[in-house]
Design a protein around this motif. Structure first.
Motif, PDB file in Angstrom:
ATOM      1  N   ASP A  34       0.819  -1.216   0.000  1.00 16.52           N
ATOM      2  CA  ASP A  34       0.000   0.000   0.000  1.00 16.52           C
ATOM      3  C   ASP A  34       0.851   1.263   0.000  1.00 16.52           C
ATOM      4  O   ASP A  34       0.552   2.214  -0.728  1.00 16.52           O
ATOM      5  CB  ASP A  34      -0.957   0.005   1.193  1.00 16.52           C
ATOM      6  N   ASP A  35       1.904   1.296   0.816  1.00 18.96           N
ATOM      7  CA  ASP A  35       2.747   2.495   0.884  1.00 18.96           C
ATOM      8  C   ASP A  35       3.397   2.791  -0.467  1.00 18.96           C
ATOM      9  O   ASP A  35       3.359   3.929  -0.949  1.00 18.96           O
ATOM     10  CB  ASP A  35       3.837   2.350   1.951  1.00 18.96           C
ATOM     11  N   GLU A  76       2.526 -15.480 -18.568  1.00 16.36           N
ATOM     12  CA  GLU A  76       3.834 -15.055 -18.086  1.00 16.36           C
ATOM     13  C   GLU A  76       4.155 -15.763 -16.781  1.00 16.36           C
ATOM     14  O   GLU A  76       3.254 -16.171 -16.045  1.00 16.36           O
ATOM     15  CB  GLU A  76       3.843 -13.546 -17.808  1.00 16.36           C
ATOM     16  N   LYS A  77       5.438 -15.849 -16.488  1.00 19.51           N
ATOM     17  CA  LYS A  77       5.889 -16.317 -15.181  1.00 19.51           C
ATOM     18  C   LYS A  77       5.967 -15.074 -14.292  1.00 19.51           C
ATOM     19  O   LYS A  77       6.608 -14.087 -14.649  1.00 19.51           O
ATOM     20  CB  LYS A  77       7.242 -16.997 -15.286  1.00 19.51           C
ATOM     21  N   ILE A  78       5.301 -15.153 -13.146  1.00 19.67           N
ATOM     22  CA  ILE A  78       5.124 -13.978 -12.294  1.00 19.67           C
ATOM     23  C   ILE A  78       5.724 -14.222 -10.918  1.00 19.67           C
ATOM     24  O   ILE A  78       5.542 -15.289 -10.325  1.00 19.67           O
ATOM     25  CB  ILE A  78       3.627 -13.647 -12.160  1.00 19.67           C
ATOM     26  N   MET A  79       6.408 -13.204 -10.410  1.00 20.99           N
ATOM     27  CA  MET A  79       6.910 -13.198  -9.041  1.00 20.99           C
ATOM     28  C   MET A  79       6.152 -12.102  -8.299  1.00 20.99           C
ATOM     29  O   MET A  79       6.078 -10.970  -8.788  1.00 20.99           O
ATOM     30  CB  MET A  79       8.411 -12.914  -9.027  1.00 20.99           C
ATOM     31  N   MET A  80       5.563 -12.434  -7.163  1.00 18.29           N
ATOM     32  CA  MET A  80       4.861 -11.452  -6.349  1.00 18.29           C
ATOM     33  C   MET A  80       5.692 -11.152  -5.117  1.00 18.29           C
ATOM     34  O   MET A  80       6.200 -12.073  -4.471  1.00 18.29           O
ATOM     35  CB  MET A  80       3.477 -11.972  -5.944  1.00 18.29           C
ATOM     36  N   ILE A  81       5.810  -9.863  -4.795  1.00 17.45           N
ATOM     37  CA  ILE A  81       6.575  -9.446  -3.631  1.00 17.45           C
ATOM     38  C   ILE A  81       5.686  -8.579  -2.745  1.00 17.45           C
ATOM     39  O   ILE A  81       5.086  -7.607  -3.221  1.00 17.45           O
ATOM     40  CB  ILE A  81       7.842  -8.656  -4.033  1.00 17.45           C
ATOM     41  N   PHE A  82       5.599  -8.942  -1.480  1.00 12.01           N
ATOM     42  CA  PHE A  82       4.796  -8.217  -0.506  1.00 12.01           C
ATOM     43  C   PHE A  82       5.718  -7.496   0.461  1.00 12.01           C
ATOM     44  O   PHE A  82       6.769  -8.016   0.827  1.00 12.01           O
ATOM     45  CB  PHE A  82       3.899  -9.191   0.256  1.00 12.01           C
ATOM     46  N   GLY A  83       5.297  -6.313   0.925  1.00  7.56           N
ATOM     47  CA  GLY A  83       6.133  -5.514   1.817  1.00  7.56           C
ATOM     48  C   GLY A  83       6.002  -5.834   3.286  1.00  7.56           C
ATOM     49  O   GLY A  83       6.876  -5.490   4.066  1.00  7.56           O
TER      50      GLY A  83
END
Length: 155
Positions: A34-35, A76-83
């Motif tokens: 969100d930030d 697509e090959k997807i990478m998800m990054i959470f904070g």
């Protein structure tokens, strides 16, 4: 296809993101924070730090949840990054298809407990993590593909 879900308070961090992107063959990175999604300076910095040829989307948690039907259609090959763990928990509760999460880096803060050399969880983060574990999600820590996998199976 989602190839890697990672928790990393630094979001796109230099050689770490390059090594993981290459390791999983990611063509797109989706940053869920969100930030960052609401700060043009952070967005600009993240877009500058991505590997060449890799697309980056930066979403709030709610927008990421809303976009998942469209994301699932991408070839697509997807990478998800959470904070942070709160965002990750909220996302996983709304999108129960995530089965495995790499806690790559969670900052050391006052009151946190070390789970390995790069994962330090406050009581609130431990509670979020326990809820994820209770959902049947496998959680582990691995900074880069060459590091040993450290299971996080309790808080």
């Amino acid at each position: 296809m989602i190839k890697l879900v990672r928790l990393d308070y630094r979001l796109l961090h230099g050689q770490v993101v390059f090594s993981w992107t290459g390791h999983v063959g990611a063509q797109r990175i989706i940053v869920v924070d969100d930030d960052a999604a609401n700060d043009e300076m952070k967005k600009s910095a993240l877009l500058l730090s991505k590997p060449a040829g890799v697309r980056v989307n930066i979403f709030t948690v709610d927008k990421a949840i809303a976009k998942m039907p469209k994301v699932e259609q991408l070839d697509e090959k997807i990478m998800m990054i959470f904070g942070n763990t709160a965002a990750l928990l909220k996302f996983c509760q709304a999108y129960p298809k995530i089965k495995e999460i790499n806690y790559g880096a969670v900052a050391n803060k006052p009151g946190s407990v070390a789970f390995d050399q790069s994962v330090f969880l406050t009581p609130e983060e431990q509670a979020d993590t326990q809820k994820l574990l209770d959902m049947g999600i496998k959680i582990y820590s691995q900074q880069t593909p060459t590091f040993k996998v450290v299971p996080i199976d309790h808080t």
